[in-house]
Design an enzyme around this catalytic site. Structure first.
Site, PDB file in Angstrom:
ATOM      1  N   ASP A   5     -13.304  -0.014   1.697  1.00  0.00           N
ATOM      2  CA  ASP A   5     -13.097   1.437   2.771  1.00  0.00           C
ATOM      3  C   ASP A   5     -13.866   1.635   3.535  1.00  0.00           C
ATOM      4  OD1 ASP A   5     -10.586   2.993   3.643  1.00  0.00           O
ATOM      5  OD2 ASP A   5     -11.797   4.644   2.621  1.00  0.00           O
TER       6      ASP A   5
ATOM      7  N   ALA B  92     -11.090  11.289   9.423  1.00  0.00           N
ATOM      8  CA  ALA B  92     -12.187  10.943   8.381  1.00  0.00           C
ATOM      9  C   ALA B  92     -12.006   9.464   8.610  1.00  0.00           C
ATOM     10  CB  ALA B  92     -11.073  11.120   7.029  1.00  0.00           C
TER      11      ALA B  92
ATOM     12  N   HIS C  13     -10.513   3.278  -4.241  1.00  0.00           N
ATOM     13  CA  HIS C  13     -11.813   4.390  -3.183  1.00  0.00           C
ATOM     14  C   HIS C  13     -12.046   5.306  -4.509  1.00  0.00           C
ATOM     15  CE1 HIS C  13      -8.843   6.034  -1.113  1.00  0.00           C
ATOM     16  NE2 HIS C  13      -8.698   5.397  -0.269  1.00  0.00           N
TER      17      HIS C  13
ATOM     18  N   HIS D 140     -13.797   4.310  13.278  1.00  0.00           N
ATOM     19  CA  HIS D 140     -13.426   5.092  14.198  1.00  0.00           C
ATOM     20  C   HIS D 140     -14.192   5.331  15.909  1.00  0.00           C
ATOM     21  CE1 HIS D 140     -10.147   6.792  12.235  1.00  0.00           C
ATOM     22  NE2 HIS D 140     -10.925   7.111  10.870  1.00  0.00           N
TER      23      HIS D 140
ATOM     24  N   HIS E 190      -3.733   4.763  -2.161  1.00  0.00           N
ATOM     25  CA  HIS E 190      -4.815   5.839  -1.772  1.00  0.00           C
ATOM     26  C   HIS E 190      -4.690   7.476  -2.797  1.00  0.00           C
ATOM     27  CE1 HIS E 190      -6.882   8.561   0.760  1.00  0.00           C
ATOM     28  NE2 HIS E 190      -6.576   9.501   0.641  1.00  0.00           N
TER      29      HIS E 190
ATOM     30  N   LYS F 248       0.748  -1.165  -0.429  1.00  0.00           N
ATOM     31  CA  LYS F 248      -0.031   0.265  -0.006  1.00  0.00           C
ATOM     32  C   LYS F 248       1.175   1.128   0.177  1.00  0.00           C
ATOM     33  CE  LYS F 248      -3.831   2.220   0.522  1.00  0.00           C
ATOM     34  NZ  LYS F 248      -5.292   2.041   1.098  1.00  0.00           N
TER      35      LYS F 248
END
Length: 350
Positions: free
Chosen positions: A252, A268, A178, A256, A140, A103
């Site tokens: 995704d 986020a 995403h 949280h 990302h 990633k």
């Protein structure tokens, strides 16, 4: 498929982009992924990122230990790239199936990305290795610069980083994760499906940036990449509604704690695992594209990753399903996407 469809049977899906976190949160959220998905690509951006084979093995063991007996799935682990990542470590991890991918987080782009990459040229030896061994690079895709408007970061990333990267490493397998913009859709479609694909989340298919401010600021709709204009949402919906093999399911889902979503510097991320699959069904139904649901949810992803398509099936029926309002985590709670709302579809076993 007819608009009067009441039951859909598809190959059991995989989720190619999942955040499970760790410890108490991991223990409480994991069953929601296992309920709907056979495999899940696990993101490595923990507080202490997964940067080595040993860390990955230990994290995978924690995931397996936390797994709900009735909702088991196969965790597919990834490596968090830093300037210190060793090509040999990646090659070993990929060959031993410790990692399925690596990633790339641009530095400062999202949760726990402070040790991400500032310049992609800094990891050229790693990318050369990944291209050689066929290891997918998960990206990302946002250009992080205070002078770039937050709504333009994705388009700028394609121009400044992704396109030069593709030209330098044309056989490097890349997933632009995403995606949120019309520009991303168009760029992806114009590239070889064997080397460039994209995941799309349910919330970016269902919402636009107005929703984040409807009736006041909606902290539970704050995610990165941020929600965009409606024209971009419609481009995403069009992309999945014609069976294009470039696009596949990646929720995704990003839990949280409530206190961290609503504080002065709210985190986020949208925790959508309890509703993600049913949300995708809703979107495909609205687009009159249910005949392409299986390819998006269950086929395009494994084909890109060169993995077998699942043999197990799942049946989805036209029956109201109320999404859980909250999940208790010790003295805290997590509020899921569509909390307390009713969707028109359910899993048959519910």
């Amino acid at each position: 498929m007819s608009k009067f469809v009441k039951k859909i049977k598809i190959i059991k899906p995989d989720d190619w982009h999942v955040h499970l976190r760790d410890n108490e949160i991991l223990n409480q959220v994991i069953k929601y992924t296992g309920k709907f998905y056979k495999r899940a690509v696990i993101m490595p951006n923990l507080n202490s990122p997964i940067t080595s084979c040993l860390k990955s093995i230990a994290y995978r063991n924690r995931i397996l230990k936390s797994m709900h007996l009735n909702y088991k799935f196969k965790p597919l682990m990834t490596c968090y790239l830093t300037n210190s990542t060793s090509p040999k470590e990646l090659e070993f991890g990929f060959s031993k199936k410790i990692f399925v991918a690596a990633k790339f987080y641009p530095n400062g782009c999202t949760t726990n990305s402070k040790t991400g990459i500032k310049k992609i040229s800094d990891i050229t030896p790693v990318l050369e290795c990944m291209e050689k061994i066929g290891m997918p690079l998960l990206i990302h895709g946002e250009e992080i610069n205070q002078n770039i408007d937050i709504y333009d970061r994705e388009a700028k990333f394609i121009e400044k980083t992704l396109d030069p990267l593709r030209k330098k490493f044309p056989k490097l397998k890349i997933v632009l994760e995403h995606i949120t913009t019309k520009e991303s859709v168009e760029y992806i479609k114009n590239n070889d499906v064997n080397y460039l694909s994209a995941t799309i989340t349910p919330h970016h298919l269902m919402l636009n940036r107005n929703d984040m401010f409807y009736g006041g600021i909606q902290p539970y709709l704050y995610c990165l990449p941020i929600l965009k204009k409606n024209k971009h949402r419609m481009a995403l919906r069009k992309a999945i509604s014609n069976g294009d093999k470039h696009f596949f399911l990646g929720s995704d889902t990003a839990p949280h704690l409530h206190k961290n979503k609503i504080n002065m510097l709210g985190c986020a991320g949208i925790f959508n695992a309890p509703s993600s699959l049913l949300s995708y069904v809703k979107v495909f139904e609205e687009m009159r594209a249910l005949k392409y649901l299986q390819s998006f949810c269950s086929e395009n992803g494994p084909k890109f990753y060169n993995m077998p398509i699942n043999k197990e099936t799942i049946t989805i029926i036209k029956k109201p399903c109320k999404i859980i309002k909250k999940i208790n985590v010790g003295r805290n709670v997590i509020i899921p996407f569509l909390s307390g709302e009713i969707l028109n579809w359910s899993i048959e076993s519910d």
